[in-house]
Design a protein around this motif. Structure first.
Motif, PDB file in Angstrom:
ATOM      1  N   VAL A 158      38.537  29.374 -15.721  1.00 38.01           N
ATOM      2  CA  VAL A 158      37.514  29.580 -14.691  1.00 38.01           C
ATOM      3  C   VAL A 158      38.201  29.619 -13.335  1.00 38.01           C
ATOM      4  O   VAL A 158      39.163  28.875 -13.085  1.00 38.01           O
ATOM      5  CB  VAL A 158      36.447  28.452 -14.708  1.00 38.01           C
TER       6      VAL A 158
ATOM      7  N   ARG B 133      39.193  28.745  -9.796  1.00 38.96           N
ATOM      8  CA  ARG B 133      39.181  27.444  -9.102  1.00 38.96           C
ATOM      9  C   ARG B 133      39.530  27.586  -7.626  1.00 38.96           C
ATOM     10  O   ARG B 133      39.936  26.631  -6.983  1.00 38.96           O
ATOM     11  CB  ARG B 133      40.185  26.489  -9.764  1.00 38.96           C
TER      12      ARG B 133
ATOM     13  N   GLU C 294      30.424  24.308 -11.731  1.00 40.33           N
ATOM     14  CA  GLU C 294      31.728  24.897 -11.427  1.00 40.33           C
ATOM     15  C   GLU C 294      32.479  25.386 -12.664  1.00 40.33           C
ATOM     16  O   GLU C 294      33.504  26.065 -12.557  1.00 40.33           O
ATOM     17  CB  GLU C 294      32.588  23.904 -10.630  1.00 40.33           C
ATOM     18  N   THR C 295      31.986  25.074 -13.861  1.00 40.88           N
ATOM     19  CA  THR C 295      32.623  25.564 -15.083  1.00 40.88           C
ATOM     20  C   THR C 295      32.163  26.981 -15.442  1.00 40.88           C
ATOM     21  O   THR C 295      32.676  27.567 -16.404  1.00 40.88           O
ATOM     22  CB  THR C 295      32.323  24.641 -16.276  1.00 40.88           C
ATOM     23  N   SER C 296      31.217  27.522 -14.698  1.00 38.10           N
ATOM     24  CA  SER C 296      30.667  28.849 -14.998  1.00 38.10           C
ATOM     25  C   SER C 296      31.564  29.947 -14.437  1.00 38.10           C
ATOM     26  O   SER C 296      32.079  29.839 -13.325  1.00 38.10           O
ATOM     27  CB  SER C 296      29.274  29.003 -14.393  1.00 38.10           C
TER      28      SER C 296
ATOM     29  N   HIS D 277      29.759  16.996 -12.737  1.00 34.80           N
ATOM     30  CA  HIS D 277      29.959  18.387 -12.326  1.00 34.80           C
ATOM     31  C   HIS D 277      29.279  18.661 -10.986  1.00 34.80           C
ATOM     32  O   HIS D 277      28.471  17.855 -10.511  1.00 34.80           O
ATOM     33  CB  HIS D 277      29.433  19.337 -13.397  1.00 34.80           C
TER      34      HIS D 277
ATOM     35  N   HIS E 198      22.891  24.288 -16.186  1.00 35.53           N
ATOM     36  CA  HIS E 198      23.674  23.054 -16.144  1.00 35.53           C
ATOM     37  C   HIS E 198      22.951  21.955 -15.358  1.00 35.53           C
ATOM     38  O   HIS E 198      23.425  21.493 -14.327  1.00 35.53           O
ATOM     39  CB  HIS E 198      25.052  23.327 -15.542  1.00 35.53           C
TER      40      HIS E 198
ATOM     41  N   GLY F  65      38.439  29.232 -21.838  1.00 31.69           N
ATOM     42  CA  GLY F  65      37.957  28.225 -20.893  1.00 31.69           C
ATOM     43  C   GLY F  65      38.427  28.406 -19.474  1.00 31.69           C
ATOM     44  O   GLY F  65      38.119  27.570 -18.606  1.00 31.69           O
TER      45      GLY F  65
END
Length: 446
Positions: free
Chosen positions: A438, A440, A335-337, A278, A246, A436
């Motif tokens: 993830v 948090r 952070e989307t991983s 991101h 990313h 989707g």
């Protein structure tokens, strides 16, 4: 600007051909080595350079060469390990595709230094088009008198052979590679004896990585001391980094060792920062087999100093707070991983690629994949996290080759630094398995 040793001319149009490579100073190291230097003098220059193996282990190349046995009447071999299969690593592929004569020149110089009259380039089987590029370049070099009999009238003979592999990651381990080269199943050998004593066809053999061998031309032309002056401490010279993930500018970069990790990630000259909008979550610095680090530990050492792109700095803190430079497969996660999903993906790879020779690796990689699969897919048990840690400990250090360690370290480090994320998957299976979804929770994002 970083000193370019391997990629200085890589964007010159036609550099993949002999004539253009020659115009840019190519094969001058062969001329110098064969006409003005002895094999021992070449080995000494490589030792002075302090260049360390670029395939992942980081063992000093000149020292490895000096271990080569030299019994009378017994052939010696140089084998180039181009079986680049580590997830996240693609720099050798890039080098062979764009500037094949750099590798061939390095093979000639290195073979002469080692007293090898037949040498091999063992290439990952999926890269057939790269194999064709190398074969064409070898034919050009031979036609110009740089390969074959009596090279440049020196009396030195060298036959260079390109051998495709069968697509097995395990054949990146040097003894498994030698077994495959002999036409056998690619299973690692017990050591000792080491390849330097009994390698290919039970003869003294040196196995080096593409990038390692490609550096020898520059070292011969400029001297080992000049190479050692680049970099930092025992991490001398430059390093090719395969940057992916990313980031704004993925690709292959040649850096001087000692560059701060933060600069490599955020400077426009390199990766250009995290993709817009991101934040930085985690880093795999040296290919899938090295420990993953959270963003804060990737950028700074435990004592607060900046972490550097070097063998010593990346490993500072041991596996508690450090990692390894490895093969230079630099994978960035925002952070989307999902760390659990990524760890499961790595474990699938190592389970699939285990040769099955050692029980801890054969069975343990399968267990880790299955446990990670159920955590990721909402069927995790409360004891699964500790079970994964236990299995990884039983694999690590208990196998013939390092594949077991390579499978265990990513799992152990992911749990060490992201245990809350694993626990979230177990405690909230419905939420965690939504498309989707993830974690948090509390994380040290940068």
């Amino acid at each position: 600007m970083t000193k370019k040793i391997l990629t200085e001319h890589i964007n010159v149009p036609g550099i993949e051909t002999f004539d253009v490579y020659r115009q840019q100073g190519g094969y001058t190291a062969v001329e110098k080595a064969l006409k003005t230097m002895t094999p021992d003098e070449i080995v000494e220059e490589v030792k002075k350079a302090g260049v360390r193996g670029r395939g992942g282990a980081g063992f000093p190349m000149g020292m490895k060469w000096s271990f080569l046995a030299k019994p009378e009447g017994v052939p010696r071999y140089l084998v180039c390990n181009a079986d680049e299969s580590e997830p996240g690593t693609f720099k050798d592929h890039y080098l062979m595709k764009h500037i094949p004569h750099l590798l061939i020149e390095g093979m000639i110089v290195s073979s002469f230094a080692l007293g090898a009259n037949k040498s091999f380039i063992y290439v990952r089987g999926e890269l057939m088009y790269v194999i064709r590029i190398l074969e064409k370049a070898i034919a050009e070099a031979k036609a110009k008198g740089f390969l074959g009999k009596n090279i440049l009238g020196s009396g030195y003979d060298l036959e260079l052979v390109v051998q495709p592999g069968g697509g097995a990651y395990i054949c990146g381990e040097e003894t498994a590679l030698l077994e495959s080269l002999e036409g056998k199943r690619g299973n690692p050998r017990n050591k000792p004896p080491f390849p330097a004593v009994k390698g290919l066809y039970q003869c003294p053999t040196v196995v080096n990585n593409v990038e390692s061998i490609a550096t020898t031309s520059w070292i011969i032309n400029n001297g080992g001391d000049a190479y050692a002056a680049i970099g930092i401490g025992r991490s001398t010279g430059t390093k090719l980094i395969s940057a992916s993930g990313h980031m704004r500018k993925p690709g292959v970069y040649e850096i001087e060792l000692g560059l701060p990790v933060e600069d490599f990630i955020y400077a426009d000259e390199w990766c250009g920062g995290i993709r817009p909008g991101h934040k930085f979550k985690a880093l795999v610095a040296g290919g899938s087999s090295v420990p993953i680090l959270p963003a804060n530990l990737a950028l700074t050492l435990a004592n607060g100093e900046k972490r550097l792109m070097s063998y010593e700095s990346l490993s500072d803190g041991g596996f508690a707070t450090g990692t390894m430079l490895g093969s230079g497969g630099f994978i960035l996660f925002d952070e989307t991983s999902c760390i659990v999903k990524n760890t499961w993906n790595f474990s699938r790879f190592y389970h699939h690629e285990s040769c099955g020779q050692c029980s801890p690796c054969r069975e343990g990689t399968g267990w880790m994949e299955k446990v990670l699969h159920r955590i990721e897919h909402g069927h995790g048990h409360q004891h699964d996290i500790d079970l994964l840690v236990d299995v990884s400990k039983k694999i690590e250090g208990n196998t013939i080759c390092p594949l077991g360690d390579a499978a265990a370290w990513p799992v152990a480090s992911a749990i060490r630094h992201f245990r809350d994320e694993f626990q979230w998957h177990i405690d909230h299976p419905t939420e965690a398995t939504q498309p989707g979804a993830v974690y948090r929770g509390e994380m040290a994002l940068v």
